[in-house]
Structure formats: C-alpha cells, structure tokens
Motif scaffolding. Structure first.
Motif, PDB file in Angstrom:
ATOM      1  N   TYR A 206      49.255 139.096  38.864  1.00 40.94           N
ATOM      2  CA  TYR A 206      50.091 137.989  39.298  1.00 40.94           C
ATOM      3  C   TYR A 206      49.649 137.658  40.709  1.00 40.94           C
ATOM      4  CZ  TYR A 206      54.210 135.378  40.781  1.00 40.94           C
ATOM      5  OH  TYR A 206      55.046 134.403  41.268  1.00 40.94           O
ATOM      6  N   GLU A 207      48.996 136.501  40.857  1.00 38.88           N
ATOM      7  CA  GLU A 207      48.402 136.122  42.130  1.00 38.88           C
ATOM      8  C   GLU A 207      49.005 134.800  42.583  1.00 38.88           C
ATOM      9  OE1 GLU A 207      44.034 136.321  41.829  1.00 38.88           O
ATOM     10  OE2 GLU A 207      44.367 137.337  39.915  1.00 38.88           O
ATOM     11  N   VAL A 208      49.343 134.701  43.867  1.00 40.36           N
ATOM     12  CA  VAL A 208      49.897 133.475  44.419  1.00 40.36           C
ATOM     13  C   VAL A 208      49.029 133.055  45.601  1.00 40.36           C
ATOM     14  CG1 VAL A 208      51.906 132.348  45.442  1.00 40.36           C
ATOM     15  CG2 VAL A 208      52.225 134.145  43.727  1.00 40.36           C
ATOM     16  N   TYR A 209      48.533 131.826  45.531  1.00 40.91           N
ATOM     17  CA  TYR A 209      47.687 131.265  46.579  1.00 40.91           C
ATOM     18  C   TYR A 209      48.363 130.037  47.181  1.00 40.91           C
ATOM     19  CZ  TYR A 209      44.284 134.384  44.576  1.00 40.91           C
ATOM     20  OH  TYR A 209      43.662 135.505  44.134  1.00 40.91           O
ATOM     21  N   GLN A 210      47.994 129.751  48.387  1.00 43.08           N
ATOM     22  CA  GLN A 210      48.563 128.596  49.079  1.00 43.08           C
ATOM     23  C   GLN A 210      48.315 127.314  48.295  1.00 43.08           C
ATOM     24  OE1 GLN A 210      47.043 128.339  53.025  1.00 43.08           O
ATOM     25  NE2 GLN A 210      48.775 127.138  53.739  1.00 43.08           N
ATOM     26  N   ASP A 211      47.127 127.200  47.708  1.00 39.19           N
ATOM     27  CA  ASP A 211      46.775 126.032  46.906  1.00 39.19           C
ATOM     28  C   ASP A 211      45.545 126.396  46.070  1.00 39.19           C
ATOM     29  OD1 ASP A 211      44.627 125.928  48.758  1.00 39.19           O
ATOM     30  OD2 ASP A 211      45.624 124.395  49.946  1.00 39.19           O
ATOM     31  N   GLU A 212      45.096 125.465  45.243  1.00 39.47           N
ATOM     32  CA  GLU A 212      43.943 125.751  44.386  1.00 39.47           C
ATOM     33  C   GLU A 212      42.681 126.002  45.192  1.00 39.47           C
ATOM     34  OE1 GLU A 212      41.651 124.209  40.367  1.00 39.47           O
ATOM     35  OE2 GLU A 212      43.234 122.960  41.216  1.00 39.47           O
ATOM     36  N   ALA A 213      42.536 125.342  46.332  1.00 43.05           N
ATOM     37  CA  ALA A 213      41.363 125.570  47.187  1.00 43.05           C
ATOM     38  C   ALA A 213      41.320 127.028  47.665  1.00 43.05           C
ATOM     39  CB  ALA A 213      41.383 124.614  48.378  1.00 43.05           C
ATOM     40  N   ALA A 214      42.476 127.606  47.972  1.00 44.66           N
ATOM     41  CA  ALA A 214      42.519 129.015  48.389  1.00 44.66           C
ATOM     42  C   ALA A 214      42.093 129.926  47.244  1.00 44.66           C
ATOM     43  CB  ALA A 214      43.923 129.377  48.878  1.00 44.66           C
ATOM     44  N   PHE A 215      42.493 129.576  46.018  1.00 45.06           N
ATOM     45  CA  PHE A 215      42.056 130.364  44.864  1.00 45.06           C
ATOM     46  C   PHE A 215      40.543 130.245  44.671  1.00 45.06           C
ATOM     47  CE2 PHE A 215      41.069 130.511  40.276  1.00 45.06           C
ATOM     48  CZ  PHE A 215      41.251 131.876  40.093  1.00 45.06           C
TER      49      PHE A 215
ATOM     50  N   SER B 159      42.299 141.034  48.988  1.00 42.78           N
ATOM     51  CA  SER B 159      42.692 139.625  48.875  1.00 42.78           C
ATOM     52  C   SER B 159      43.843 139.308  49.820  1.00 42.78           C
ATOM     53  CB  SER B 159      43.096 139.299  47.432  1.00 42.78           C
ATOM     54  OG  SER B 159      42.011 139.464  46.560  1.00 42.78           O
ATOM     55  N   VAL B 160      44.875 140.144  49.798  1.00 41.39           N
ATOM     56  CA  VAL B 160      46.060 139.901  50.625  1.00 41.39           C
ATOM     57  C   VAL B 160      45.735 140.056  52.114  1.00 41.39           C
ATOM     58  CG1 VAL B 160      48.372 140.764  51.175  1.00 41.39           C
ATOM     59  CG2 VAL B 160      47.672 140.497  48.797  1.00 41.39           C
ATOM     60  N   HIS B 161      44.917 141.044  52.463  1.00 43.86           N
ATOM     61  CA  HIS B 161      44.624 141.299  53.879  1.00 43.86           C
ATOM     62  C   HIS B 161      43.537 140.412  54.467  1.00 43.86           C
ATOM     63  CE1 HIS B 161      46.743 145.138  52.980  1.00 43.86           C
ATOM     64  NE2 HIS B 161      47.248 144.871  54.162  1.00 43.86           N
ATOM     65  N   ASN B 162      42.599 139.935  53.659  1.00 48.33           N
ATOM     66  CA  ASN B 162      41.436 139.230  54.191  1.00 48.33           C
ATOM     67  C   ASN B 162      41.364 137.743  53.849  1.00 48.33           C
ATOM     68  OD1 ASN B 162      40.510 141.687  55.260  1.00 48.33           O
ATOM     69  ND2 ASN B 162      39.522 142.208  53.326  1.00 48.33           N
ATOM     70  N   GLU B 163      42.241 137.272  53.002  1.00 47.30           N
ATOM     71  CA  GLU B 163      42.213 135.856  52.617  1.00 47.30           C
ATOM     72  C   GLU B 163      43.504 135.191  53.086  1.00 47.30           C
ATOM     73  OE1 GLU B 163      41.345 135.220  48.448  1.00 47.30           O
ATOM     74  OE2 GLU B 163      40.271 137.130  48.384  1.00 47.30           O
ATOM     75  N   PRO B 164      43.416 134.312  54.076  1.00 50.53           N
ATOM     76  CA  PRO B 164      44.635 133.678  54.585  1.00 50.53           C
ATOM     77  C   PRO B 164      45.394 132.888  53.520  1.00 50.53           C
ATOM     78  CG  PRO B 164      42.704 132.983  55.846  1.00 50.53           C
ATOM     79  CD  PRO B 164      42.227 133.888  54.767  1.00 50.53           C
ATOM     80  N   GLY B 165      44.711 132.392  52.507  1.00 55.07           N
ATOM     81  CA  GLY B 165      45.362 131.598  51.468  1.00 55.07           C
ATOM     82  C   GLY B 165      45.954 132.415  50.332  1.00 55.07           C
ATOM     83  N   CYS B 166      45.718 133.731  50.322  1.00 56.53           N
ATOM     84  CA  CYS B 166      46.295 134.594  49.285  1.00 56.53           C
ATOM     85  C   CYS B 166      47.635 135.111  49.786  1.00 56.53           C
ATOM     86  CB  CYS B 166      45.361 135.758  48.953  1.00 56.53           C
ATOM     87  SG  CYS B 166      46.019 136.837  47.653  1.00 56.53           S
TER      88      CYS B 166
END
Length: 121
Positions: free
Chosen positions: A54-63, A29-36
């Motif tokens: 505990y996950e933090v995303y740029q916004d709901e669309a990234a999640f 998730s951290v390495h392959n998803e720009p929004g994670c």
C-alpha cells in the motif's frame, strides 16, 4: 494523492528474502523520496506468502520518480525475487477520503471507465 495497492504472491521458500528486500525498498522510499508519503508492507492473515503493498505518493509524477529510484532497481534485482508471481491488480488510484494535504476538498472518483470530480463538504 496517488495510491498504489499491489498484491504479490511469493513462491514457497522465498518469503524471507522477499520480505527483507521489500521492507528495505519501503524504508528507502519513505526516507529518500520526498513524494512518497506512505509505503506499507502487509502480510495476508490467511496466506503468509501473499504480500500487499500500500503506497501513497504526492501525485503520479512522484510515483514515476519512485520507479527510477536506485533502491527500487536494487529491489528488482534481488535474487529472492526470481520466483515471484505478480498478479494483475496493482494499479494507481486517487484517494477519496481523507482529502489530500493540498487543502483541496475535492477528489476524482471513478465512474464506469472515466472520472468525475466530487466536492467534499
């Protein structure tokens, strides 16, 4: 930012397989998803079979994009996951502090079933 805090109770005998799979999911998730922006796997100090995500995303669309990622689908199909009990409680939220990287000094705060905007000096 969009934050997920999810408690997961792993049944006895499946902890090793679960930890292996969830760490791979977190790493991917951290390495392959720009929004994670962050994905922590935390083991409870009092119950080694209680795992917190505990996950933090740029916004709901990234999640939402995370939910479609191939590595998450692989994680969901892991044989060690057949015996998991996921209690209700994992849900998306907005951060209050620190402010997100957008430079905005405001955030959304829950108030009795709705949200209101707060400016942070």
């Amino acid at each position: 930012m969009y934050v997920i805090i999810a408690p997961i109770q792993v049944k006895e005998g499946h902890q090793g397989a679960f930890l292996e799979a969830v760490v791979e999911d977190a790493r991917s998730s951290v390495h392959n998803e720009p929004g994670c922006l962050r994905f922590d796997v935390i083991q409870d100090a009092n119950d080694p079979n209680r795992i917190w995500l505990y996950e933090v995303y740029q916004d709901e669309a990234a999640f939402q994009a995370h939910l479609q990622a191939p590595h998450l689908i692989k994680f969901g199909n892991h044989p060690g996951l057949g015996a998991l009990k996921v209690p209700r409680g994992g849900r998306g939220s907005s951060n209050v502090w620190p402010p997100d990287a957008s430079g905005s000094n405001s955030c959304r705060v829950p108030k009795r079933g709705s949200w209101y905007d707060v400016s942070i000096p």
